[in-house]
Design a protein around this motif. Structure first.
Motif, PDB file in Angstrom:
ATOM      1  N   THR A 107      18.723 104.163  -5.475  1.00 17.39           N
ATOM      2  CA  THR A 107      17.447 104.090  -4.410  1.00 17.39           C
ATOM      3  C   THR A 107      16.635 105.131  -4.436  1.00 17.39           C
ATOM      4  O   THR A 107      16.880 106.210  -5.233  1.00 17.39           O
ATOM      5  N   GLY A 141      20.829 106.358   6.514  1.00 19.76           N
ATOM      6  CA  GLY A 141      21.680 105.605   5.401  1.00 19.76           C
ATOM      7  C   GLY A 141      22.309 104.438   6.205  1.00 19.76           C
ATOM      8  O   GLY A 141      22.275 104.411   7.416  1.00 19.76           O
ATOM      9  N   LYS A 143      21.058 102.221   3.966  1.00 19.30           N
ATOM     10  CA  LYS A 143      20.084 101.609   3.130  1.00 19.30           C
ATOM     11  C   LYS A 143      18.977 102.507   2.958  1.00 19.30           C
ATOM     12  O   LYS A 143      18.001 102.261   2.304  1.00 19.30           O
ATOM     13  N   TRP A 144      18.950 103.717   3.457  1.00 20.65           N
ATOM     14  CA  TRP A 144      17.930 104.796   3.480  1.00 20.65           C
ATOM     15  C   TRP A 144      16.484 104.294   4.043  1.00 20.65           C
ATOM     16  O   TRP A 144      15.543 104.376   3.177  1.00 20.65           O
ATOM     17  N   ILE A 145      16.410 103.657   5.140  1.00 25.77           N
ATOM     18  CA  ILE A 145      15.334 103.317   5.786  1.00 25.77           C
ATOM     19  C   ILE A 145      14.632 104.876   6.507  1.00 25.77           C
ATOM     20  O   ILE A 145      15.385 105.501   7.228  1.00 25.77           O
TER      21      ILE A 145
END
Length: 162
Positions: A107, A141, A143-145
């Motif tokens: 990412t 997290g 997906k670290w939006i």
């Protein structure tokens, strides 16, 4: 914990202060950031401002050399019990990568200014990143939006008014 001398790193027990191992660094290298994983298996050193060198502590062998940022790395740490590392840089990005596989970048988190500090909150799996212009970014997290951006200067000004 560990302490760094000019060309050695000494690994000690936090509770007993007993010396466990001395790790000898290469002679012509200068490291500006050094850290270890939470199981003391690997040593990570930032070299030449934007390169990461990874050693196996048990064997003292260099196992990886990575160039993942375009500018000076300002922060490096492990983020969980796996083989993931998080780095922050003056190139305005945070990079999360797995150092045990060849295609390692997982990412990239982009910011509007230089990254000066990062904190990974394990319990809620969040990353807090602070930029040079005093903005706090909160990433969720796994997906670290990007969850929120807080202007800390404005927040301080508002708290001083009340």
């Amino acid at each position: 914990f560990f302490s760094s001398g000019f060309k050695t790193i000494q690994f000690c027990s936090f509770l007993t202060f007993k010396l466990h191992k001395i790790f000898y660094l290469p002679q012509k290298f200068y490291f500006n950031i050094i850290t270890v994983d939470n199981k003391d298996r690997y040593l990570f050193a930032v070299w030449d401002l934007n390169k990461i060198l990874i050693w196996c502590i048990k064997t003292n062998l260099l196992i990886r050399a990575l160039s993942i940022h375009y500018s000076k790395i300002t922060f490096i740490a492990t983020i969980d019990n796996e083989s993931k590392i998080i780095t922050g840089s003056l190139d305005k990005t945070i990079k999360i990568f797995n150092f045990n596989i060849k295609k390692n970048l997982l990412t990239t988190l982009k910011h509007e200014n230089f990254i000066i500090d990062i904190y990974h909150e394990i319990q809620n799996n969040r990353i807090f990143s602070l930029t040079y212009n005093n903005y706090l970014y909160i990433w969720q997290g796994p997906k670290w939006i990007l969850n929120k951006i807080i202007n800390l200067e404005l927040l301080i000004q508002k708290s001083n008014i009340n």
